[in-house]
Design a protein around this motif. Structure first.
Motif, PDB file in Angstrom:
ATOM      1  N   SER A 220       0.832  -1.204   0.000  1.00 48.11           N
ATOM      2  CA  SER A 220       0.000   0.000   0.000  1.00 48.11           C
ATOM      3  C   SER A 220       0.867   1.255   0.000  1.00 48.11           C
ATOM      4  CB  SER A 220      -0.942   0.002   1.208  1.00 48.11           C
ATOM      5  OG  SER A 220      -0.218  -0.001   2.423  1.00 48.11           O
ATOM      6  N   SER A 248      -2.686  -4.342 -10.459  1.00 48.77           N
ATOM      7  CA  SER A 248      -4.035  -4.697 -10.899  1.00 48.77           C
ATOM      8  C   SER A 248      -4.040  -5.891 -11.839  1.00 48.77           C
ATOM      9  CB  SER A 248      -4.706  -3.502 -11.591  1.00 48.77           C
ATOM     10  OG  SER A 248      -3.955  -3.103 -12.730  1.00 48.77           O
ATOM     11  N   ASP A 263      -3.884  -7.797   0.887  1.00 44.81           N
ATOM     12  CA  ASP A 263      -5.241  -7.247   0.787  1.00 44.81           C
ATOM     13  C   ASP A 263      -6.114  -7.807   1.904  1.00 44.81           C
ATOM     14  OD1 ASP A 263      -7.617  -6.156   0.037  1.00 44.81           O
ATOM     15  OD2 ASP A 263      -7.561  -6.863  -2.037  1.00 44.81           O
ATOM     16  N   ASN A 265      -8.858  -6.764   2.829  1.00 40.93           N
ATOM     17  CA  ASN A 265     -10.274  -6.590   2.528  1.00 40.93           C
ATOM     18  C   ASN A 265     -10.831  -7.727   1.682  1.00 40.93           C
ATOM     19  OD1 ASN A 265     -10.456  -4.128   3.878  1.00 40.93           O
ATOM     20  ND2 ASN A 265      -9.651  -3.018   2.122  1.00 40.93           N
ATOM     21  N   ALA A 266      -9.982  -8.677   1.301  1.00 33.54           N
ATOM     22  CA  ALA A 266     -10.433  -9.787   0.469  1.00 33.54           C
ATOM     23  C   ALA A 266     -10.230 -11.103   1.205  1.00 33.54           C
ATOM     24  CB  ALA A 266      -9.658  -9.804  -0.849  1.00 33.54           C
ATOM     25  N   PRO A 285      -7.621  -5.830  -7.201  1.00 29.04           N
ATOM     26  CA  PRO A 285      -8.585  -4.740  -7.040  1.00 29.04           C
ATOM     27  C   PRO A 285      -9.233  -4.244  -8.321  1.00 29.04           C
ATOM     28  CG  PRO A 285      -6.694  -4.361  -5.651  1.00 29.04           C
ATOM     29  CD  PRO A 285      -6.387  -5.577  -6.451  1.00 29.04           C
ATOM     30  N   SER A 286      -8.477  -4.190  -9.430  1.00 28.17           N
ATOM     31  CA  SER A 286      -9.039  -3.632 -10.664  1.00 28.17           C
ATOM     32  C   SER A 286     -10.170  -4.472 -11.202  1.00 28.17           C
ATOM     33  CB  SER A 286      -7.961  -3.522 -11.735  1.00 28.17           C
ATOM     34  OG  SER A 286      -7.576  -4.814 -12.143  1.00 28.17           O
ATOM     35  N   GLU A 288     -12.382  -6.144  -9.326  1.00 24.64           N
ATOM     36  CA  GLU A 288     -13.324  -6.458  -8.250  1.00 24.64           C
ATOM     37  C   GLU A 288     -14.776  -6.423  -8.726  1.00 24.64           C
ATOM     38  OE1 GLU A 288     -13.988  -2.506  -5.650  1.00 24.64           O
ATOM     39  OE2 GLU A 288     -11.968  -3.294  -5.619  1.00 24.64           O
ATOM     40  N   VAL A 297     -15.105  -9.115  -1.042  1.00 28.92           N
ATOM     41  CA  VAL A 297     -14.485  -7.828  -0.801  1.00 28.92           C
ATOM     42  C   VAL A 297     -15.206  -7.101   0.329  1.00 28.92           C
ATOM     43  CG1 VAL A 297     -13.890  -5.623  -1.838  1.00 28.92           C
ATOM     44  CG2 VAL A 297     -13.758  -7.722  -3.200  1.00 28.92           C
ATOM     45  N   GLU A 298     -14.396  -6.436   1.197  1.00 30.20           N
ATOM     46  CA  GLU A 298     -14.953  -5.634   2.291  1.00 30.20           C
ATOM     47  C   GLU A 298     -15.889  -6.444   3.192  1.00 30.20           C
ATOM     48  OE1 GLU A 298     -14.140  -2.705   3.178  1.00 30.20           O
ATOM     49  OE2 GLU A 298     -12.935  -2.068   1.488  1.00 30.20           O
ATOM     50  N   ARG A 579      -6.296  -1.378  -1.592  1.00 34.60           N
ATOM     51  CA  ARG A 579      -7.411  -0.988  -2.472  1.00 34.60           C
ATOM     52  C   ARG A 579      -7.621   0.519  -2.498  1.00 34.60           C
ATOM     53  NH1 ARG A 579     -10.762  -5.146  -4.210  1.00 34.60           N
ATOM     54  NH2 ARG A 579     -10.026  -7.158  -3.470  1.00 34.60           N
ATOM     55  N   SER A 580      -7.596   1.151  -1.323  1.00 32.58           N
ATOM     56  CA  SER A 580      -7.849   2.597  -1.278  1.00 32.58           C
ATOM     57  C   SER A 580      -6.747   3.368  -1.985  1.00 32.58           C
ATOM     58  CB  SER A 580      -7.996   3.062   0.169  1.00 32.58           C
ATOM     59  OG  SER A 580      -6.796   2.849   0.891  1.00 32.58           O
TER      60      SER A 580
END
Length: 585
Positions: A220, A248, A263, A265-266, A285-286, A288, A297-298, A579-580
């Motif tokens: 990140s 990505s 990641d 979030n996954a 992420p790209s 998703e 995700v999330e 992701r962010s």
């Protein structure tokens, strides 16, 4: 024969190979940068990142040699063949470095201002000593140190970690180098300080047109800072390209594995974090929007009914841990012979309840009181006032012999497994140690059987019992710590930053293991961390600490999606996720 660099090239590295007499550490490393380029060099421990940067700076340790070509703008000579005297003229002037731990990189016996000035004096880039000292203060101001004149008069130990890193950056930029090397410069910093230092590095190199080579294991951070990325594994670059493209659409399995493990979030179809070995099902992420069921995700854990506000003084019947109006004051020595004794208020009226089976997160930055709270919960420190009940045992005012039951009911996994494991003991004895009760005869056969079962539970082979801690990797040592904590079947497991010192792939494995063991052993988990992403994954309820107080509490979803306190909002906004950061590119 030395060759001339192209006019628009800052550094050109070709076929750089680094080796000892026994083995090759880095093979055929290639890198070309233009002025102003920002390149990330990522990989896990042992991948060869730091050894590569040491070779670029001419700082290889004794017994390690390099071959290949390093051409640097303004220097016709191949730097691989340069003498140490020649490299001294380049280091700090044309090429500078910001190290991971500034406290070890700075001279503890020298004030900060003179250290910054020294690099200008030694390279004769300042007209005089007084001019160098005046410029040092301006440099400290440029890296946004509060009261730069005072900082210049301070010794390194008198500054915070983030302030020391700013001073290191000022020193690195003092002579306007063409290339800045940053080796994990924010790894040891709190999330808000990390964000500030990264912003400062980015702003500084953009203003000066400086090339940046940023070494890290945090993807990140690379997504935030770098335009291009090189991925290293086992001493080789396995993938390189534009940061957005590589992250990505990774082409190499190792890159995909690093991304998947980074990641938080996954999760996979079983709700577990991806690891390098399970990364085939990971969707970057790209993609998703086309995510298959395997990549959730999330994902937020379900909110438990028993969450409550720390300000609520009523103790629920199911509360396994109950903390009420807890304070801890430490006396501090006098600053002068006739000065008044001062005090540090580490905890100020802390109250909360943790229900049996809950996954309870405690987040906050350095100095927030997390570690003091943990020590009191474990009976390793006594509160100044207030009440602490853990599994029916009152900690406040208890004598050591009264805490035997607490020791059996609550166990700790520490941040640094190597520091918490006795290097002279075999793993078998380390894990079995909590079973030894004073006054009771040890049942060796039973203990051996229990150790073997615990090793299996944490994913270690049976023969690990006969080995010593230094024979294991960091992740394996943390598994040993977890096995030791769980062998006496406690009801409460306290984890103090248990994954902060681990590589991202190992972090995912240990978090999955902890999550599984909490379910399997029906544990109550108290998870202490400054990493909000990790806490979000593993905890269902969270309290946020700042300057000895709980400033906000609630379910994980409430805290992260709708923070109410300004400090919590700052923490959440400063926290970086893969992701962010990619979404902002």
């Amino acid at each position: 024969m030395d060759k001339k660099l192209a006019a628009d090239t800052l550094i050109d590295v070709q076929d750089l190979t680094i080796s000892t007499k026994q083995r090759t550490l880095v093979s055929n490393f290639n890198l070309r940068m233009k002025p102003g380029d920002r390149v990330g060099l990522i990989g896990e421990s042992g991948s060869g990142k730091s050894m590569t940067t040491s070779a670029l700076m001419g700082l290889l340790p004794e017994g390690v040699s390099a071959s290949g070509t390093i051409q640097f703008a303004g220097h016709p000579r191949n730097l691989v063949e340069a003498t140490d005297k020649e490299m001294q003229r380049i280091r700090g002037k044309d090429m500078s470095m910001v190290f991971q731990e500034p406290l070890t990189a700075l001279n503890p016996l020298m004030k900060v201002g003179p250290q910054v000035a020294e690099i200008m004096i030694s390279h004769k880039t300042a007209a005089s000593k007084s001019a160098a000292q005046a410029r040092a203060v301006k440099l400290l101001e440029s890296v946004k140190l509060p009261d730069p004149a005072r900082a210049a008069r301070s010794y390194p130990h008198q500054l915070s970690g983030g302030q020391r890193q700013r001073a290191m950056l000022a020193m690195a930029l003092a002579n306007n180098p063409g290339l800045l090397l940053c080796d994990e410069p924010t790894t040891a910093l709190d999330v808000t300080v990390q964000r500030q230092v990264l912003d400062l590095i980015l702003e500084s190199v953009q203003e000066r047109g400086t090339g940046l080579l940023f070494i890290t294991h945090d993807l990140s951070v690379v997504a935030n800072v770098c335009d291009r990325v090189l991925v290293m594994n086992n001493g080789q670059v396995v993938e390189e390209g534009d940061t957005s493209e590589v992250f990505s659409n990774p082409q190499h399995p190792y890159t995909r594995g690093l991304l998947a493990a980074s990641d938080l979030n996954a999760t996979d179809a079983d709700g577990r974090l991806f690891t390098v070995s399970s990364a085939a099902a990971y969707i970057p992420p790209s993609a998703e929007t086309q995510a298959a069921p395997e990549a959730v995700v999330e994902e937020i854990k379900p909110v438990q009914e028993h969450s409550q506000s720390p300000a609520d003084s009523a103790v629920e019947p199911s509360a396994l841990i109950s903390v009420k109006d807890l304070t801890r004051i430490y006396p501090v020595g006098r600053s002068s012979l006739f000065g008044k004794r001062s005090e540090v208020h580490a905890l100020k009226g802390v109250s909360f309840d943790v229900a049996a089976g809950q996954r309870f997160g405690v987040v906050g930055e350095s100095g927030s009181g997390k570690s003091t709270l943990l020590r009191i919960l474990a009976g390793l420190d006594q509160p100044t006032s207030g009440s602490v009940r853990v599994a029916g045992s009152e900690v406040a005012g208890a004598r050591e012999r009264d805490l035997v039951q607490l020791r059996q009911q609550l166990q700790i996994v520490f941040q640094d497994p190597m520091g918490s494991l006795d290097p002279r003991m075999r793993v078998r004895d380390i894990i079995a140690e909590p079973l030894l009760v004073p006054g009771q005869k040890a049942d060796s056969a039973k203990h051996r059987k229990m150790v073997a079962e615990m090793l299996g539970s944490v994913g270690l082979p049976a023969d690990a019992a006969d080995r010593f801690p230094h024979q294991f990797s960091g992740g394996q040592r943390q598994r040993i710590s977890i096995a030791r904590a769980l062998i006496c079947e406690p009801r409460v497991l306290v984890a103090d930053e248990p994954v902060s010192a681990l590589d991202v792939s190992v972090r995912a494995q240990v978090l999955n293991l902890l999550s599984d063991l909490v379910d399997d052993y029906q544990l109550t988990l108290v998870f202490v961390s400054h990493d909000l992403g990790v806490v979000r994954y593993i905890c269902d309820n969270v309290v946020v600490m700042n300057e000895g107080r709980i400033v906000e509490s609630g379910t994980t979803e409430q805290i992260y999606e709708n923070p109410q306190h300004a400090y919590t909002r700052t923490l959440v906004n400063s926290s970086m996720s893969l992701r962010s950061e990619l979404a902002l590119r």
